[in-house]
Design a protein around this motif. Structure first.
Motif: not given
Length: 418
Positions: A51, A78, A87, A90
Motif C-alpha cells: 500500500w 493509494v 480503499r 482509492s
C-alpha cells in the motif's frame, strides 16, 4: 484480411507486483498476445501489498511495453491504511482515471474484479461509448461476500456494494470465475444465467521450479534439520487471520515444540503482526517478499506450506498461493472453514489436511501430524503437483480466454475493431 483481436484490459494490479491477482492478469494478457491479440492494459502503479507506490513509479501516466502488452499506468489515490472507506475511495479515483482515458476501439474488454468499484465505473462508460463491444468481468474475489465474511462492513454500505456487484455482473456479456463454487454463487446470488458464466481456473504463475539445495537454503535462514518449518506466503491482510499463526508459535514455544512458523510477504497487517511477535515469546517469524528464485527455494525447503484464513471466510476467494504451493511438491496445511472453497480445493487435490480456522492449538497439532509421517507428507505433496499439472495448467486457461474472446470478424465486435 482478418483483423487481429484488440483486447482492452482493466485491472488494478499488474507486475512488478508479485502477489495476489497481478500475476494472473499479466499472464492472461501476455498469453493473448502470443495468440495474436493486440492487448492494451490500463492498470495502476505497483503498490500492493505494501500500500505504497513502488520506487521509480508514481507519474500521472506512464506507458510501458511489457512482453508485447501495451501497459498504461494511471496514478490514483493509494491509502496508507486500506480500511474499507479509504480503499473504496482509492478504487473510485482509479476508476475515474480509467474512464477519462482514451480507449480506442477495442473488439473486446476485460475488467478484473476486484477492484469492484473501478470495474463498475468502467462498465458504465462502456455501456455509453462501447455498447456493442463484448464486456467480460473476470471475478477473482466475490467482493460483497468478502466484506461480510471479513467483518469489515455491514448495513447500508454492504447492501450498496452488493447492488453494485449485482449490476456489474448482470450487465456483463460474460462473467469469468475461477471456481465452480463462484459460478454457483454468481448464479444463485446475482441471477446471472449459467450460459453467461465461464469457469477458468487460476494457475501457478511460477516457471518450473529448479530443484533447490534444501540443506543450504535451510541453513541460510537458520532453520535446524530437526525443526518442522511451516511457511505461509503472500498477502498479510485481514482475511488471512495471521494473528492465530503468531499464537500457534507461542504455543509451540511454551510446549518446547520444534515447530517454526514463517510468514513471507507484506500487507496491511504486517506491522501489527510484528508488534504481536515482539510482545510474546513465539516461534513465528516474518520475512520480506522474495524474488521468484528465492520464493521457489523457500517453498521447496519448507516441511509444510500453510494457508491460513480468518474464521468465517469460506466463499469469497480461492487463495492464489495454492497454485504455487501445489507446484512445490510440499504438503499443504489449511486452517480454514471445513465447508469452504479452500478446504474443498485441498481435498480435491488430495494435497494436504484441513484444520479449523482461528484455532492455534489445532494449527500446531496439524503441523505435528503432517510431520509425523514423512511418507504420507511426500504423497500429499506429489498429489498437489499432479493436480497443478492436470487441472491448473496455464496453457488451457489462456486457450479458454482466447476462445471466449473469439474472432472479432464474426460478430458485432468487428464493427469496433481498428
Amino acid at each position: 484480411m482478418q483483423q487481429p483481436s484488440r483486447t482492452l484490459v482493466f485491472g488494478l494490479n499488474y507486475p512488478p507486483e508479485t502477489t495476489g491477482i497481478s500475476p494472473y492478469t499479466a499472464a492472461m494478457a501476455v498469453g493473448l498476445v502470443r495468440r495474436g491479440h493486440h492487448v492494451r492494459a490500463l492498470v495502476a502503479h505497483p503498490h500492493y501489498p505494501e500500500w505504497k507506490i513502488a520506487a521509480g513509479y508514481g507519474q500521472w501516466s506512464r506507458g510501458e511495453n511489457m512482453n508485447g502488452v501495451r501497459v498504461l499506468r494511471l496514478r490514483h489515490f493509494v491509502p496508507r491504511n486500506p480500511t474499507p472507506f479509504p480503499r473504496a475511495f482509492s478504487e473510485v479515483t482509479f476508476g475515474l482515471r480509467q474512464v477519462f482515458t482514451r480507449w480506442g476501439r477495442p473488439s473486446s474488454i476485460i475488467a478484473v474484479s476486484p477492484a469492484l468499484l473501478s470495474s463498475a465505473l468502467v462498465r458504465l462508460r462502456a455501456a455509453i461509448t462501447h455498447s456493442r463491444t463484448p464486456f467480460v468481468v473476470w471475478v477473482q474475489d466475490l467482493y460483497g461476500l468478502g466484506v461480510v465474511e471479513t467483518g469489515q462492513g455491514g448495513g447500508t454500505g454492504a447492501r450498496g456494494i452488493r447492488l453494485i456487484e449485482r449490476w456489474l455482473l448482470r450487465s456483463a456479456t460474460t462473467v469469468v470465475v475461477i471456481h465452480d463454487r463462484f459460478a454457483d454463487r454468481v448464479h444463485d446470488d446475482f441471477g446471472v444465467s449459467k450460459e453467461r458464466i465461464q469457469v477458468i481456473r487460476n494457475w501457478t504463475h511460477l516457471p518450473a521450479l529448479p530443484t533447490a539445495d534444501v540443506v543450504s537454503v535451510r541453513r541460510s535462514y537458520g532453520w535446524s534439520d530437526d525443526e518442522i518449518v511451516v511457511v505461509h506466503t503472500g498477502n498479510m491482510g485481514v482475511k488471512q487471520g495471521l494473528e492465530h499463526v503468531v499464537d500457534a508459535g507461542r504455543l509451540a514455544h511454551l510446549q518446547d515444540s520444534r515447530v517454526r512458523f514463517i510468514l513471507v510477504g507484506n500487507g496491511s497487517q504486517r506491522d501489527e503482526l510484528q508488534q504481536r511477535i515482539a510482545g510474546q515469546a513465539t516461534t513465528t517469524q516474518i520475512l520480506p517478499p522474495l524474488d521468484d528464485l528465492s520464493f521457489g527455494e523457500i517453498l521447496q525447503s519448507a516441511d509444510i506450506l500453510l494457508v491460513n484464513e480468518l474464521p468465517g471466510v469460506a466463499e469469497m476467494a480461492v487463495p492464489s498461493k495454492l497454485t504455487s504451493y501445489f507446484a512445490s511438491g510440499r504438503p499443504v496445511l489449511a486452517a480454514s472453514d471445513a465447508s469452504g472453497i479452500t478446504a474443498q480445493e485441498v481435498h480435491a487435490a488430495e494435497a494436504g489436511i484441513v484444520v479449523p480456522a482461528g484455532d492455534p492449538a489445532a494449527l500446531l497439532a496439524g503441523a505435528r501430524r503432517l510431520a509425523a509421517d514423512r511418507q504420507a507428507a511426500a504423497r500429499l505433496g506429489a498429489n498437489g503437483r499432479r493436480y497443478r499439472e492436470t487441472v491448473l495448467a496455464e496453457a488451457s486457461a489462456i486457450q479458454r480466454f482466447d476462445s471466449l474472446l473469439g474472432d472479432p470478424t464474426t460478430d458485432d465486435a468487428a464493427k469496433h475493431s481498428a
